[in-house]
Design a protein around this motif. Structure first.
Motif, PDB file in Angstrom:
ATOM      1  N   PRO A   1       0.839  -1.203   0.000  1.00 26.26           N
ATOM      2  CA  PRO A   1       0.000   0.000   0.000  1.00 26.26           C
ATOM      3  C   PRO A   1       0.874   1.253   0.000  1.00 26.26           C
ATOM      4  N   ARG A   2       0.471   2.266  -0.750  1.00 30.37           N
ATOM      5  CA  ARG A   2       1.277   3.485  -0.883  1.00 30.37           C
ATOM      6  C   ARG A   2       1.614   4.123   0.457  1.00 30.37           C
ATOM      7  N   LYS A   3       0.690   4.066   1.389  1.00 27.99           N
ATOM      8  CA  LYS A   3       0.905   4.747   2.663  1.00 27.99           C
ATOM      9  C   LYS A   3       2.045   4.134   3.476  1.00 27.99           C
TER      10      LYS A   3
ATOM     11  N   LEU B   1       5.048   3.156   2.064  1.00 27.11           N
ATOM     12  CA  LEU B   1       6.299   3.256   1.328  1.00 27.11           C
ATOM     13  C   LEU B   1       7.457   3.680   2.232  1.00 27.11           C
ATOM     14  N   ALA B   2       7.252   4.725   3.029  1.00 32.63           N
ATOM     15  CA  ALA B   2       8.330   5.211   3.889  1.00 32.63           C
ATOM     16  C   ALA B   2       8.747   4.144   4.891  1.00 32.63           C
ATOM     17  N   GLU B   3       7.778   3.435   5.425  1.00 30.76           N
ATOM     18  CA  GLU B   3       8.053   2.365   6.378  1.00 30.76           C
ATOM     19  C   GLU B   3       8.868   1.249   5.724  1.00 30.76           C
ATOM     20  N   MET B   4       8.525   0.911   4.498  1.00 32.95           N
ATOM     21  CA  MET B   4       9.255  -0.133   3.788  1.00 32.95           C
ATOM     22  C   MET B   4      10.695   0.300   3.491  1.00 32.95           C
ATOM     23  N   LEU B   5      10.889   1.545   3.087  1.00 29.34           N
ATOM     24  CA  LEU B   5      12.239   2.031   2.807  1.00 29.34           C
ATOM     25  C   LEU B   5      13.124   1.949   4.045  1.00 29.34           C
ATOM     26  N   ALA B   6      12.556   2.288   5.187  1.00 25.31           N
ATOM     27  CA  ALA B   6      13.322   2.189   6.437  1.00 25.31           C
ATOM     28  C   ALA B   6      13.687   0.737   6.725  1.00 25.31           C
ATOM     29  N   ALA B   7      12.756  -0.174   6.474  1.00 20.90           N
ATOM     30  CA  ALA B   7      13.009  -1.598   6.703  1.00 20.90           C
ATOM     31  C   ALA B   7      14.080  -2.121   5.751  1.00 20.90           C
ATOM     32  N   ILE B   8      14.050  -1.677   4.490  1.00 19.11           N
ATOM     33  CA  ILE B   8      15.053  -2.123   3.516  1.00 19.11           C
ATOM     34  C   ILE B   8      16.444  -1.643   3.930  1.00 19.11           C
ATOM     35  N   ASN B   9      16.540  -0.423   4.459  1.00 21.23           N
ATOM     36  CA  ASN B   9      17.833   0.079   4.933  1.00 21.23           C
ATOM     37  C   ASN B   9      18.368  -0.784   6.068  1.00 21.23           C
TER      38      ASN B   9
ATOM     39  N   PHE C   1      17.990 -11.667   1.473  1.00 23.65           N
ATOM     40  CA  PHE C   1      17.610 -10.254   1.579  1.00 23.65           C
ATOM     41  C   PHE C   1      16.326 -10.016   0.784  1.00 23.65           C
ATOM     42  N   GLY C   2      16.308 -10.473  -0.462  1.00 22.48           N
ATOM     43  CA  GLY C   2      15.128 -10.288  -1.300  1.00 22.48           C
ATOM     44  C   GLY C   2      13.905 -10.986  -0.756  1.00 22.48           C
ATOM     45  N   ALA C   3      14.098 -12.200  -0.232  1.00 22.61           N
ATOM     46  CA  ALA C   3      12.967 -12.944   0.332  1.00 22.61           C
ATOM     47  C   ALA C   3      12.351 -12.188   1.501  1.00 22.61           C
ATOM     48  N   GLU C   4      13.199 -11.556   2.324  1.00 29.67           N
ATOM     49  CA  GLU C   4      12.666 -10.797   3.463  1.00 29.67           C
ATOM     50  C   GLU C   4      11.879  -9.577   2.999  1.00 29.67           C
ATOM     51  N   ILE C   5      12.318  -8.946   1.912  1.00 30.75           N
ATOM     52  CA  ILE C   5      11.559  -7.809   1.370  1.00 30.75           C
ATOM     53  C   ILE C   5      10.169  -8.271   0.936  1.00 30.75           C
ATOM     54  N   LEU C   6      10.113  -9.420   0.261  1.00 37.08           N
ATOM     55  CA  LEU C   6       8.821  -9.941  -0.198  1.00 37.08           C
ATOM     56  C   LEU C   6       7.938 -10.343   0.974  1.00 37.08           C
ATOM     57  N   GLU C   7       8.541 -10.945   1.986  1.00 41.29           N
ATOM     58  CA  GLU C   7       7.770 -11.317   3.171  1.00 41.29           C
ATOM     59  C   GLU C   7       7.207 -10.077   3.864  1.00 41.29           C
ATOM     60  N   LEU C   8       8.017  -9.015   3.924  1.00 43.90           N
ATOM     61  CA  LEU C   8       7.534  -7.759   4.486  1.00 43.90           C
ATOM     62  C   LEU C   8       6.407  -7.176   3.637  1.00 43.90           C
ATOM     63  N   SER C   9       6.524  -7.304   2.321  1.00 41.82           N
ATOM     64  CA  SER C   9       5.476  -6.785   1.434  1.00 41.82           C
ATOM     65  C   SER C   9       4.136  -7.425   1.770  1.00 41.82           C
ATOM     66  N   VAL C  10       4.137  -8.733   2.000  1.00 45.90           N
ATOM     67  CA  VAL C  10       2.902  -9.437   2.356  1.00 45.90           C
ATOM     68  C   VAL C  10       2.405  -8.977   3.726  1.00 45.90           C
ATOM     69  N   SER C  11       3.323  -8.855   4.684  1.00 47.81           N
ATOM     70  CA  SER C  11       2.906  -8.454   6.037  1.00 47.81           C
ATOM     71  C   SER C  11       2.381  -7.027   6.068  1.00 47.81           C
ATOM     72  N   PHE C  12       2.827  -6.193   5.104  1.00 52.07           N
ATOM     73  CA  PHE C  12       2.344  -4.811   5.027  1.00 52.07           C
ATOM     74  C   PHE C  12       1.008  -4.713   4.284  1.00 52.07           C
ATOM     75  N   GLY C  13       0.480  -5.850   3.857  1.00 53.46           N
ATOM     76  CA  GLY C  13      -0.799  -5.846   3.150  1.00 53.46           C
ATOM     77  C   GLY C  13      -0.664  -5.825   1.646  1.00 53.46           C
ATOM     78  N   GLY C  14       0.541  -6.181   1.136  1.00 53.73           N
ATOM     79  CA  GLY C  14       0.769  -6.164  -0.294  1.00 53.73           C
ATOM     80  C   GLY C  14       0.924  -7.553  -0.886  1.00 53.73           C
TER      81      GLY C  14
END
Length: 493
Positions: free
Chosen positions: A357-359, A361-369, A410-423
């Motif tokens: 979800p767009r809202k 994005l900032a949270e995801m960027l922080a997690a990726i860092n 690393f990539g798998a964790e990004i995808l797992e976070l995407s699902v947990s964020f509602g994506g």
């Protein structure tokens, strides 16, 4: 070498020779590649970390030859993988070691352009950009524009449901395709959709879009053409804080503005792109947004004004508006060159493709860092920010032991976070080989089983692109168990 191994090798050789003989009966000699040196260029797609030589490579010149190949393979129960330009990034066109790789590159004819119905009929090997070039004399173009549009083909676009920087306003491939002609694994000609606004029965056309070559082999596509806007302008907004840039995206959409394109790049991406393209990006910015408006001059002026006001309120440190078409294209050239630009500064990279979800994005960027620090790997971030489609570019060196494995984790964790964020785990690149395990993160065993039953309705023997897209139930269970164990031992982010 044991006698058993020798016997197995001899049987494989005999089977391969029998397949070659059968295919030579239906194909010109030059349309079949059997030597390793000839087949080596076909051993991977854009996911170059995974390579596999096929049993054979077939190069049909028309639908009848493609049909004949499938009939032979179906009869002999030989796996088949279809391939377009191989620009895909999820391993969807990686060959099967015991199968035939069918390249559709020679099916590259634009059958017709109809300016009255605003449609074009094209073969699967036609490049994405070629459709717009053919339609340009009529004031029309093909709206989906993946970054690889100069090379990627329409057949592959349909297979992966490709998008691009303008998909926010004009939709993905699925929204711009009216009809698909295809072949089943048994060689039967089938058609999905039609040139009218609707088609009777179930919406199998939408099912085929994004099916990653698991259901049928595409031989012809009817696409929708869009009138070229009178004017288009791009706003570049620089931000000193990534979170503000992410929040600005949500604010633009919340204001009721649907830009033609809304893209985001972080500092690492900017610093990779600017020396490569000289697009005029702010090198001091932590992130930039590219926001495009198109339409009549009056519509563009009004929308640019509204977007500028939102960006200023969101804390943009600098705002520039393209003053002519040349400058607009230069601004976009930087974004579209992000992938090759990153390729200049790292031996290898993985391009991820989650959607959130767009809202968030900032949270995801922080997690990726934080993940970047955890795995000790650099990551440049490029987003189709308007629809929340992430493209983190994880940089690594395959020659360094363990780096590919760390990049994959690393990539798998990004995808797992995407699902947990509602994506979701993919927006436009597909599942292929890259994300097949993470399917278990998003779907239940019952849903995975339904996918298998759907595939069996089209391909009962599982011969089309096997091992891609949908994991076995056993593989899902293994992934879930492994994740449960990792959750116990791994520190949280």
């Amino acid at each position: 070498m044991s006698i058993a191994t020798t016997a197995a090798d001899r049987r494989l050789t005999l089977d391969r020779q029998a397949l070659i003989r059968r295919l030579c009966e239906v194909l010109p000699a030059a349309a079949l590649l059997a030597e390793e040196e000839e087949m080596r260029p076909y051993d991977c797609d854009g996911l170059t970390a995974y390579r596999q030589l096929p049993l054979l490579v077939a190069l049909p010149e028309n639908e009848a030859q493609a049909q004949a190949i499938l009939r032979v393979c179906y009869e002999l129960r030989v796996p088949v993988v279809a391939r377009g330009a191989a620009t895909g990034l999820s391993g969807g066109a990686t060959p099967h070691r015991d199968g035939v790789l069918v390249s559709l590159a020679k099916l590259k004819r634009i059958v017709r352009v109809d300016p009255l119905s605003r449609t074009a009929v094209v073969q699967p090997g036609v490049r994405n950009l070629s459709v717009s070039e053919a339609a340009a004399p009529y004031g029309l173009y093909y709206a989906p524009d993946p970054s690889s549009q100069i090379a990627c083909t329409i057949g592959g676009n349909v297979a992966e449901n490709a998008g691009g920087v303008h998909c926010l306003k004009y939709g993905l491939t699925v929204h711009n395709v009216l009809r698909v002609r295809a072949l089943t694994i048994a060689g039967e000609i089938v058609e999905f959709g039609n040139a009218a606004l609707d088609a009777p029965g179930y919406d199998l056309l939408a099912l085929l879009n994004g099916s990653e070559g698991l259901l049928a082999m595409i031989t012809e596509v009817t696409v929708r053409l869009t009138p070229k806007p009178e004017l288009a302008q791009v706003v570049i907004a620089s931000f000193a804080d990534v979170r503000r840039a992410g929040d600005a995206v949500a604010s633009i959409i919340a204001a009721g503005i649907i830009p033609a394109g809304l893209e985001m790049m972080d500092k690492k991406a900017i610093h990779a792109v600017e020396p490569y393209v000289n697009a005029g990006y702010d090198m001091d910015a932590e992130a930039i947004l590219l926001c495009e408006s198109d339409g009549t001059p009056e519509e563009v002026a009004e929308e640019i004004g509204r977007m500028t006001a939102v960006l200023e309120k969101s804390g943009a440190a600098g705002i520039r508006v393209s003053q002519n078409e040349s400058e607009r294209l230069k601004f976009w050239a930087g974004r579209k060159a992000a992938f090759p630009a990153v390729g200049r500064i790292t031996p290898d990279y993985l391009c991820m493709d989650g959607t959130i979800p767009r809202k968030r994005l900032a949270e995801m960027l922080a997690a990726i860092n934080r993940l970047s620090e955890k795995y000790a790997l650099r990551c440049a971030n490029v987003f189709h920010a308007g629809d929340g489609n992430l493209h983190p570019l994880i940089m690594y060196d395959a020659n360094q032991p363990g780096e590919l494995e760390r990049a994959a984790a690393f990539g798998a964790e990004i995808l797992e976070l995407s699902v947990s964020f509602g994506g979701t785990i993919t927006g436009e690149h597909g599942v292929g080989l890259e994300k097949i395990d993470v399917m278990a993160e998003q779907f239940t065993l019952a849903e995975i089983d339904a996918f298998h039953r759907l595939k069996a309705a089209f391909d009962e023997h599982g011969l089309l692109n096997p091992g891609k897209g949908v994991p076995t139930l056993a593989r899902c269970r293994e992934y879930t168990q492994a994740r449960a164990g990792a959750a116990v031992t791994s520190p949280s982010l």
